[in-house]
Design a protein around this motif. Structure first.
Motif, PDB file in Angstrom:
ATOM      1  N   GLN A 134      -5.539 -32.704  -1.000  1.00  0.00           N
ATOM      2  CA  GLN A 134      -6.452 -31.607  -1.322  1.00  0.00           C
ATOM      3  C   GLN A 134      -7.645 -32.153  -2.089  1.00  0.00           C
ATOM      4  OE1 GLN A 134      -4.046 -28.759  -3.470  1.00  0.00           O
ATOM      5  NE2 GLN A 134      -2.423 -28.804  -1.931  1.00  0.00           N
ATOM      6  N   LEU A 135      -8.823 -31.732  -1.687  1.00  0.00           N
ATOM      7  CA  LEU A 135     -10.063 -32.208  -2.304  1.00  0.00           C
ATOM      8  C   LEU A 135     -10.609 -31.117  -3.212  1.00  0.00           C
ATOM      9  CD1 LEU A 135     -11.923 -34.655  -2.303  1.00  0.00           C
ATOM     10  CD2 LEU A 135     -13.191 -33.621  -0.424  1.00  0.00           C
ATOM     11  N   ASP A 136     -10.866 -31.458  -4.465  1.00  0.00           N
ATOM     12  CA  ASP A 136     -11.124 -30.445  -5.481  1.00  0.00           C
ATOM     13  C   ASP A 136     -12.341 -30.807  -6.332  1.00  0.00           C
ATOM     14  OD1 ASP A 136     -10.995 -28.571  -7.502  1.00  0.00           O
ATOM     15  OD2 ASP A 136      -9.007 -29.146  -8.208  1.00  0.00           O
ATOM     16  N   PHE A 137     -13.379 -29.990  -6.223  1.00  0.00           N
ATOM     17  CA  PHE A 137     -14.531 -30.105  -7.115  1.00  0.00           C
ATOM     18  C   PHE A 137     -14.479 -29.057  -8.227  1.00  0.00           C
ATOM     19  CE2 PHE A 137     -16.156 -31.885  -3.110  1.00  0.00           C
ATOM     20  CZ  PHE A 137     -16.780 -33.042  -3.546  1.00  0.00           C
ATOM     21  N   VAL A 138     -13.506 -28.120  -8.155  1.00  0.00           N
ATOM     22  CA  VAL A 138     -13.489 -26.959  -9.036  1.00  0.00           C
ATOM     23  C   VAL A 138     -12.776 -27.226 -10.359  1.00  0.00           C
ATOM     24  CG1 VAL A 138     -12.675 -24.573  -9.276  1.00  0.00           C
ATOM     25  CG2 VAL A 138     -13.731 -25.327  -7.134  1.00  0.00           C
ATOM     26  N   LEU A 139     -11.513 -27.740 -10.301  1.00  0.00           N
ATOM     27  CA  LEU A 139     -10.762 -27.945 -11.548  1.00  0.00           C
ATOM     28  C   LEU A 139     -11.449 -28.924 -12.494  1.00  0.00           C
ATOM     29  CD1 LEU A 139      -6.941 -27.941 -10.687  1.00  0.00           C
ATOM     30  CD2 LEU A 139      -8.314 -26.168 -11.777  1.00  0.00           C
ATOM     31  N   PRO A 140     -12.041 -30.023 -12.018  1.00  0.00           N
ATOM     32  CA  PRO A 140     -12.751 -30.892 -12.967  1.00  0.00           C
ATOM     33  C   PRO A 140     -13.864 -30.157 -13.717  1.00  0.00           C
ATOM     34  CG  PRO A 140     -12.395 -32.048 -10.907  1.00  0.00           C
ATOM     35  CD  PRO A 140     -12.007 -30.621 -10.665  1.00  0.00           C
ATOM     36  N   GLU A 141     -14.491 -29.202 -13.054  1.00  0.00           N
ATOM     37  CA  GLU A 141     -15.535 -28.408 -13.711  1.00  0.00           C
ATOM     38  C   GLU A 141     -14.926 -27.446 -14.710  1.00  0.00           C
ATOM     39  OE1 GLU A 141     -19.308 -27.133 -14.661  1.00  0.00           O
ATOM     40  OE2 GLU A 141     -18.892 -28.678 -13.151  1.00  0.00           O
ATOM     41  N   ARG A 142     -13.911 -26.722 -14.294  1.00  0.00           N
ATOM     42  CA  ARG A 142     -13.291 -25.723 -15.161  1.00  0.00           C
ATOM     43  C   ARG A 142     -12.634 -26.351 -16.390  1.00  0.00           C
ATOM     44  NH1 ARG A 142     -10.568 -20.568 -12.187  1.00  0.00           N
ATOM     45  NH2 ARG A 142     -12.488 -19.776 -11.243  1.00  0.00           N
ATOM     46  N   LEU A 143     -12.045 -27.523 -16.218  1.00  0.00           N
ATOM     47  CA  LEU A 143     -11.312 -28.163 -17.308  1.00  0.00           C
ATOM     48  C   LEU A 143     -12.114 -29.302 -17.946  1.00  0.00           C
ATOM     49  CD1 LEU A 143      -7.706 -28.162 -15.789  1.00  0.00           C
ATOM     50  CD2 LEU A 143      -8.763 -26.508 -17.338  1.00  0.00           C
TER      51      LEU A 143
END
Length: 405
Positions: free
Chosen positions: A248-257
Motif C-alpha cells: 500500500q502506498l501512502d502519502f496521507v499518514l506521514p502528513e497526518r502524523l
C-alpha cells in the motif's frame, strides 16, 4: 464442516481450539504453536534478509493517536476501547500497527541519507468483529499481522516495491504457491487526502508494479482509506482464491502524523510510507495452508517432523537414542514407545500428518540402523544411523533463503 475444513483439521491434529469464553480468539495447543512459531521464524528470517529491522510496539494506546491518524473515524466501531480513570483519557487496543511505526520513525531527526527506513513487526491486533462473521482462524477478533513499513523518498518507490515483490515470490513458492494474481485497488468512496494526492499515489504504484513485471487487474474503489494498494491473490488446491500479501502506498499518514526527514537541500520533507504484508493475518494464512495441504505440511514446516517408534519393549532404549540424536541434529522428533502394535503406531503417526516415521526393532538396534518410512505414501528406506540422521535433517531444514543473514 467437511474433513478438510481447517477447524476439523485443527481438532484432529491437536493444533488449536476455540470456545465461547474467548469468542473469536485462539487457544493454541503445543503442536499448533510449534507450526505457528516455525512459520513466524521463517518469515522473520526472510524479512531480515530483505533489509527490514524488527520492532515491537504497544498494544494499548491513547485514542487521540487513532483520531489523529484517521483510524478512529474509519474503524472506531470495530475498535476495543476503555477509559483510563486515573489519567482521564480513552485508550484503544490497536487494530493495526501503522501509526505505531510512524512513532518510532519520528523519535529523532532523520536524514535523507538514512532512507529507506524499513520496519517489520508481528503485530498483535484486536478488532471487534460481528459474531456472525467469525470463522475459525479465517476471521478472528485477535490476530497477528506480519506488518512491515518502509519510509522512503518518492524516488525510492519503484525499487522498494520491486524488492518486496521479489520477496513475495520467493516466500509463496517456498510455501507451495508458485503462482499468484495481482490486483491494483484504487481510491474508495470514503478516503483521506486530496484528489491530486490520490492521482499521484495511484500512478506511482501502477508504474512500480509494471516495473516489477507484474500484470494486474484494477479493483476500482477497493483501496485503503489512505492510499491505493496491490493485492496478491493465491490459488489453493481447491481452486479458491485467497487475498494474502499487500503493498500500500501512502502519502496521507506521514502528513497526518507529521513524519519528516531532512532532504539534500537541508529542508524538511515528508517521506512516503509503504505498507507491506507477506502473509497478512498469521492465523488466516495457517487456515489456508491446512486446507490447501489437507494438513500435510511440507517437512520443514511440520510441527513434528519424525515419529520414532519402537517395535518392542526391547528396542525402546535404542528408539530413545535415535529420537535424541534427531533432536540434537535440529529435527523435531517425538518418541512413540507405547506397548502398541506397529500397525497402530503407523496409523496414529499418519493421522497426525507427521511426514516421517522411523521404525526401530531388535535388528536395527543391533546393527545401529534405522528404517525411515514416508508416512504419506508408505515409501520405506533403510540407513545406517549416521546416514539416516543426515537424510532426515536434510529433509527438515528450512527452504532456500530462510537462513538468517
Amino acid at each position: 464442516m467437511n474433513d478438510i475444513d481447517h477447524r476439523v483439521l485443527g481438532n484432529k491434529l491437536d493444533l488449536f481450539h476455540q470456545q465461547e469464553e474467548g469468542a473469536g480468539m485462539v487457544f493454541w495447543h503445543p503442536r499448533g504453536w510449534m507450526l505457528y512459531c516455525v512459520l513466524e521464524d521463517y518469515v522473520r528470517a526472510r524479512m531480515r534478509r530483505a533489509g527490514f529491522r524488527e520492532i515491537r510496539t504497544p498494544q494499548l494506546l491513547a485514542r487521540s493517536l487513532w483520531e489523529k491518524s484517521g483510524h478512529w473515524e474509519k474503524f472506531g466501531a470495530a475498535m476495543y476501547s476503555l477509559a483510563d480513570a486515573e489519567e482521564g483519557r480513552a485508550l484503544c487496543l490497536k487494530p493495526m500497527s501503522c501509526p505505531c511505526h510512524v512513532q518510532v520513525f519520528n523519535q529523532r531527526v532523520r536524514s535523507y541519507r538514512e532512507l529507506p527506513v524499513r520496519y517489520s513487526e508481528f503485530g498483535a491486533c484486536h478488532r471487534d468483529e460481528p459474531s456472525g462473521s467469525l470463522e475459525g482462524l479465517k476471521r478472528t477478533r485477535a490476530f497477528v499481522q506480519d506488518d512491515a513499513h518502509v519510509f522512503c523518498a518518492v524516488s525510492d518507490i519503484e525499487s522498494e516495491v520491486g524488492r518486496f515483490c521479489a520477496l513475495l515470490r520467493d516466500v509463496y513458492a517456498d510455501l507451495g504457491f508458485p503462482a499468484f494474481t495481482v490486483a491494483l485497488a484504487t481510491r474508495p468512496a470514503s478516503r483521506a487526502g486530496s484528489e491530486q494526492t490520490w492521482d499521484r499515489a495511484e500512478q506511482a504504484l501502477a508504474n512500480a508494479a509494471q516495473a516489477a513485471g507484474l500484470e494486474f487487474d484494477v479493483l476500482a474503489g477497493e483501496g485503503a482509506f489512505y492510499g491505493p494498494k496491490l493485492e496478491f491473490h493465491l490459488m489453493d488446491s481447491r481452486a479458491r482464491s485467497w487475498q494474502c500479501g499487500t503493498i500500500q502506498l501512502d502519502f496521507v499518514l506521514p502528513e497526518r502524523l507529521e513524519a519528516r526527514y531532512v532532504n539534500e537541500r537541508n529542508e524538511h520533507e515528508r517521506p512516503v510510507m509503504i505498507h507491506h504484508a507477506v502473509l497478512g493475518s498469521m492465523e488466516r494464512f495457517i487456515a489456508m495452508l491446512l486446507e490447501h495441504d489437507d494438513g500435510w505440511m511440507p517437512a520443514w514446516l511440520a510441527p513434528e517432523q519424525v515419529v520414532v517408534t519402537s517395535i518392542s519393549d526391547a528396542s525402546v532404549g535404542y528408539a530413545q537414542q535415535v529420537s535424541q540424536a534427531l533432536e540434537d541434529a535440529g529435527v523435531r522428533a517425538v518418541l512413540d514407545g507405547r506397548a502398541e502394535r506397529l500397525e497402530k503406531k503407523i496409523v496414529d503417526a499418519r493421522e497426525k500428518r507427521v511426514p516421517f516415521l522411523v521404525v526401530v526393532g531388535k535388528k536395527e538396534a543391533s546393527e545401529r540402523m534405522i528404517s525411515v518410512r514416508q508416512a504419506r505414501d508408505g515409501t520405506q528406506l533403510e540407513f545406517g544411523l549416521a546416514q539416516g540422521l543426515a537424510y532426515l535433517s536434510g529433509k527438515g531444514v528450512l527452504p532456500r533463503g530462510a537462513a538468517t543473514a
